[in-house]
Scaffold this motif. Structure first.
Motif, PDB file in Angstrom:
ATOM      1  N   THR A   1      57.864  11.795 -36.597  1.00 28.25           N
ATOM      2  CA  THR A   1      56.897  10.738 -36.295  1.00 28.25           C
ATOM      3  C   THR A   1      56.528  10.727 -34.817  1.00 28.25           C
ATOM      4  O   THR A   1      55.356  10.544 -34.453  1.00 28.25           O
ATOM      5  CB  THR A   1      57.465   9.368 -36.703  1.00 28.25           C
ATOM      6  OG1 THR A   1      57.753   9.378 -38.104  1.00 28.25           O
ATOM      7  CG2 THR A   1      56.475   8.255 -36.409  1.00 28.25           C
TER       8      THR A   1
ATOM      9  N   TYR B   1      54.328  14.119 -33.994  1.00 31.05           N
ATOM     10  CA  TYR B   1      53.028  14.336 -34.623  1.00 31.05           C
ATOM     11  C   TYR B   1      52.174  13.080 -34.721  1.00 31.05           C
ATOM     12  O   TYR B   1      50.953  13.172 -34.720  1.00 31.05           O
ATOM     13  CB  TYR B   1      53.225  14.954 -36.007  1.00 31.05           C
ATOM     14  CG  TYR B   1      53.912  16.294 -35.925  1.00 31.05           C
ATOM     15  CD1 TYR B   1      53.232  17.419 -35.482  1.00 31.05           C
ATOM     16  CD2 TYR B   1      55.257  16.421 -36.246  1.00 31.05           C
ATOM     17  CE1 TYR B   1      53.867  18.637 -35.372  1.00 31.05           C
ATOM     18  CE2 TYR B   1      55.904  17.645 -36.134  1.00 31.05           C
ATOM     19  CZ  TYR B   1      55.202  18.743 -35.698  1.00 31.05           C
ATOM     20  OH  TYR B   1      55.837  19.954 -35.574  1.00 31.05           O
ATOM     21  N   LEU B   2      52.790  11.934 -34.819  1.00 27.62           N
ATOM     22  CA  LEU B   2      52.028  10.695 -34.924  1.00 27.62           C
ATOM     23  C   LEU B   2      51.993   9.925 -33.609  1.00 27.62           C
ATOM     24  O   LEU B   2      51.240   8.955 -33.480  1.00 27.62           O
ATOM     25  CB  LEU B   2      52.608   9.807 -36.035  1.00 27.62           C
ATOM     26  CG  LEU B   2      52.724  10.448 -37.418  1.00 27.62           C
ATOM     27  CD1 LEU B   2      53.228   9.430 -38.437  1.00 27.62           C
ATOM     28  CD2 LEU B   2      51.391  11.044 -37.859  1.00 27.62           C
TER      29      LEU B   2
ATOM     30  N   GLN C   1      54.233   7.997 -32.490  1.00 24.78           N
ATOM     31  CA  GLN C   1      54.952   6.728 -32.619  1.00 24.78           C
ATOM     32  C   GLN C   1      56.404   6.974 -32.219  1.00 24.78           C
ATOM     33  O   GLN C   1      57.202   7.491 -33.001  1.00 24.78           O
ATOM     34  CB  GLN C   1      54.847   6.217 -34.056  1.00 24.78           C
ATOM     35  CG  GLN C   1      53.417   5.971 -34.496  1.00 24.78           C
ATOM     36  CD  GLN C   1      53.284   5.726 -35.990  1.00 24.78           C
ATOM     37  OE1 GLN C   1      54.264   5.528 -36.699  1.00 24.78           O
ATOM     38  NE2 GLN C   1      52.050   5.747 -36.490  1.00 24.78           N
TER      39      GLN C   1
ATOM     40  N   TYR D   1      54.868  14.016 -26.557  1.00 33.47           N
ATOM     41  CA  TYR D   1      53.872  13.953 -27.624  1.00 33.47           C
ATOM     42  C   TYR D   1      52.538  14.486 -27.121  1.00 33.47           C
ATOM     43  O   TYR D   1      51.867  15.278 -27.800  1.00 33.47           O
ATOM     44  CB  TYR D   1      53.712  12.515 -28.123  1.00 33.47           C
ATOM     45  CG  TYR D   1      52.449  12.292 -28.929  1.00 33.47           C
ATOM     46  CD1 TYR D   1      52.286  12.892 -30.183  1.00 33.47           C
ATOM     47  CD2 TYR D   1      51.405  11.508 -28.430  1.00 33.47           C
ATOM     48  CE1 TYR D   1      51.109  12.711 -30.907  1.00 33.47           C
ATOM     49  CE2 TYR D   1      50.243  11.323 -29.156  1.00 33.47           C
ATOM     50  CZ  TYR D   1      50.103  11.922 -30.400  1.00 33.47           C
ATOM     51  OH  TYR D   1      48.930  11.741 -31.115  1.00 33.47           O
TER      52      TYR D   1
ATOM     53  N   LYS E   1      44.931  15.171 -31.726  1.00 33.47           N
ATOM     54  CA  LYS E   1      45.610  13.919 -32.077  1.00 33.47           C
ATOM     55  C   LYS E   1      45.186  13.457 -33.469  1.00 33.47           C
ATOM     56  O   LYS E   1      46.019  13.025 -34.275  1.00 33.47           O
ATOM     57  CB  LYS E   1      45.274  12.825 -31.053  1.00 33.47           C
ATOM     58  CG  LYS E   1      45.923  13.002 -29.690  1.00 33.47           C
ATOM     59  CD  LYS E   1      45.533  11.849 -28.777  1.00 33.47           C
ATOM     60  CE  LYS E   1      46.180  11.974 -27.418  1.00 33.47           C
ATOM     61  NZ  LYS E   1      45.816  10.852 -26.511  1.00 33.47           N
ATOM     62  N   ARG E   2      43.897  13.532 -33.742  1.00 30.60           N
ATOM     63  CA  ARG E   2      43.392  13.097 -35.042  1.00 30.60           C
ATOM     64  C   ARG E   2      43.929  13.979 -36.168  1.00 30.60           C
ATOM     65  O   ARG E   2      44.261  13.485 -37.255  1.00 30.60           O
ATOM     66  CB  ARG E   2      41.871  13.109 -35.037  1.00 30.60           C
ATOM     67  CG  ARG E   2      41.228  12.053 -34.131  1.00 30.60           C
ATOM     68  CD  ARG E   2      39.717  12.153 -34.189  1.00 30.60           C
ATOM     69  NE  ARG E   2      39.235  11.938 -35.558  1.00 30.60           N
ATOM     70  CZ  ARG E   2      38.059  12.381 -36.011  1.00 30.60           C
ATOM     71  NH1 ARG E   2      37.260  13.078 -35.208  1.00 30.60           N
ATOM     72  NH2 ARG E   2      37.688  12.138 -37.246  1.00 30.60           N
TER      73      ARG E   2
ATOM     74  N   TYR F   1      46.799  15.744 -36.162  1.00 32.47           N
ATOM     75  CA  TYR F   1      48.229  15.454 -36.353  1.00 32.47           C
ATOM     76  C   TYR F   1      48.448  14.079 -36.973  1.00 32.47           C
ATOM     77  O   TYR F   1      49.437  13.854 -37.665  1.00 32.47           O
ATOM     78  CB  TYR F   1      48.965  15.553 -35.025  1.00 32.47           C
ATOM     79  CG  TYR F   1      49.452  16.942 -34.693  1.00 32.47           C
ATOM     80  CD1 TYR F   1      49.734  17.869 -35.687  1.00 32.47           C
ATOM     81  CD2 TYR F   1      49.664  17.313 -33.363  1.00 32.47           C
ATOM     82  CE1 TYR F   1      50.179  19.126 -35.372  1.00 32.47           C
ATOM     83  CE2 TYR F   1      50.136  18.578 -33.039  1.00 32.47           C
ATOM     84  CZ  TYR F   1      50.380  19.489 -34.051  1.00 32.47           C
ATOM     85  OH  TYR F   1      50.852  20.742 -33.736  1.00 32.47           O
ATOM     86  N   SER F   2      47.518  13.158 -36.736  1.00 33.04           N
ATOM     87  CA  SER F   2      47.679  11.818 -37.306  1.00 33.04           C
ATOM     88  C   SER F   2      47.588  11.849 -38.832  1.00 33.04           C
ATOM     89  O   SER F   2      47.992  10.891 -39.499  1.00 33.04           O
ATOM     90  CB  SER F   2      46.606  10.866 -36.753  1.00 33.04           C
ATOM     91  OG  SER F   2      45.328  11.122 -37.324  1.00 33.04           O
ATOM     92  N   LYS F   3      47.083  12.944 -39.374  1.00 35.47           N
ATOM     93  CA  LYS F   3      46.957  13.091 -40.825  1.00 35.47           C
ATOM     94  C   LYS F   3      48.190  13.743 -41.444  1.00 35.47           C
ATOM     95  O   LYS F   3      48.196  14.027 -42.662  1.00 35.47           O
ATOM     96  CB  LYS F   3      45.717  13.929 -41.159  1.00 35.47           C
ATOM     97  CG  LYS F   3      44.398  13.351 -40.641  1.00 35.47           C
ATOM     98  CD  LYS F   3      44.065  12.027 -41.309  1.00 35.47           C
ATOM     99  CE  LYS F   3      42.710  11.505 -40.839  1.00 35.47           C
ATOM    100  NZ  LYS F   3      42.330  10.250 -41.524  1.00 35.47           N
TER     101      LYS F   3
END
Length: 233
Positions: free
Chosen positions: A40, A43-44, A46, A65, A99-100, A102-104
């Motif tokens: 998390t 890749y996200l 968070q 990150y 970022k977009r 990896y957010s998936k």
């Protein structure tokens, strides 16, 4: 310069980054949470749970990150042959795109189990298939771009303007695809928890296996056979 479609063949990831600090304690119930927080964070973006479990500095975790998404941005640029590292608009746009993407990331972390007295955690990952998803659109774009070059459309462009125009089109195709991202069938990464006294961590090989599974890189070529063609510049 005609864009050579033969160059778009394989995305090679430089696996030099992932956050891999140790967790503290010997409770096996923490191992799954540690693995989940690690993925998390990387890749996200968070990082809260990861910082809590490892005692990592929050600013350092966020910096790593950013290093991770920048790594993906650089690899995508290299994959498509984009010279945008010094461009004040497109370089940040590619990082934002990374970022977009990896957010998936889709993954499920299983419970800890033992195999031959070694603790493992299975991670089920659905690889992001954006490279195959956009492959045809990219090649169609390159074909149209080359036709414009041949017609003299870009004759008055500087090299920088030409590179910008081409790169902006590629980034646009990828950015549009993120909105309806596609995935391959899930694959499982068996992660070994390495313990030492009152600490635990994940080995580099397992980190690499996780990273390889996040984005599918087995791209099927849709380009015509140009093996006997002469590159035009």
């Amino acid at each position: 310069m005609i864009v050579n479609t033969k160059k778009i063949t394989a995305l090679i990831l430089c696996l030099t980054f992932l956050i891999s600090l140790t967790g503290c304690g010997r409770k096996t119930s923490h191992y799954s949470a540690y693995v989940k927080s690690l993925i998390t964070a990387n890749y996200l973006g968070q990082t809260g749970e990861y910082v809590k479990l490892t005692g990592a500095n929050e600013d350092d975790a966020e910096a790593l990150y950013l290093q991770n998404v920048t790594r993906l941005a650089d690899n995508l640029s290299a994959y498509y042959g984009l010279d945008i590292s010094g461009d004040e608009e497109l370089a940040p746009a590619m990082v934002d795109l990374a970022k977009r993407i990896y957010s998936k990331a889709r993954f499920t972390v299983g419970k800890t189990y033992k195999d031959n007295n070694i603790n493992y955690v299975d991670v089920s990952i659905q690889p992001i298939n954006i490279l195959n998803q956009t492959n045809q659109d990219v090649y169609d774009y390159i074909d149209e771009f080359n036709k414009a070059v041949e017609s003299g459309y870009y004759n008055d462009y500087s090299k920088e303007q030409y590179e910008y125009e081409f790169a902006a089109g590629i980034i646009g195709i990828l950015a549009d695809a993120v909105n309806e991202i596609e995935y391959k069938d899930a694959e499982t990464v068996k992660v070994r928890i390495i313990t030492s006294e009152d600490t635990y961590y994940i080995g580099n090989e397992d980190l690499r296996n996780i990273d390889k599974a996040i984005i599918a890189t087995d791209v099927k070529s849709v380009a015509p056979d140009l093996s006997t063609a002469t590159d035009a510049e």
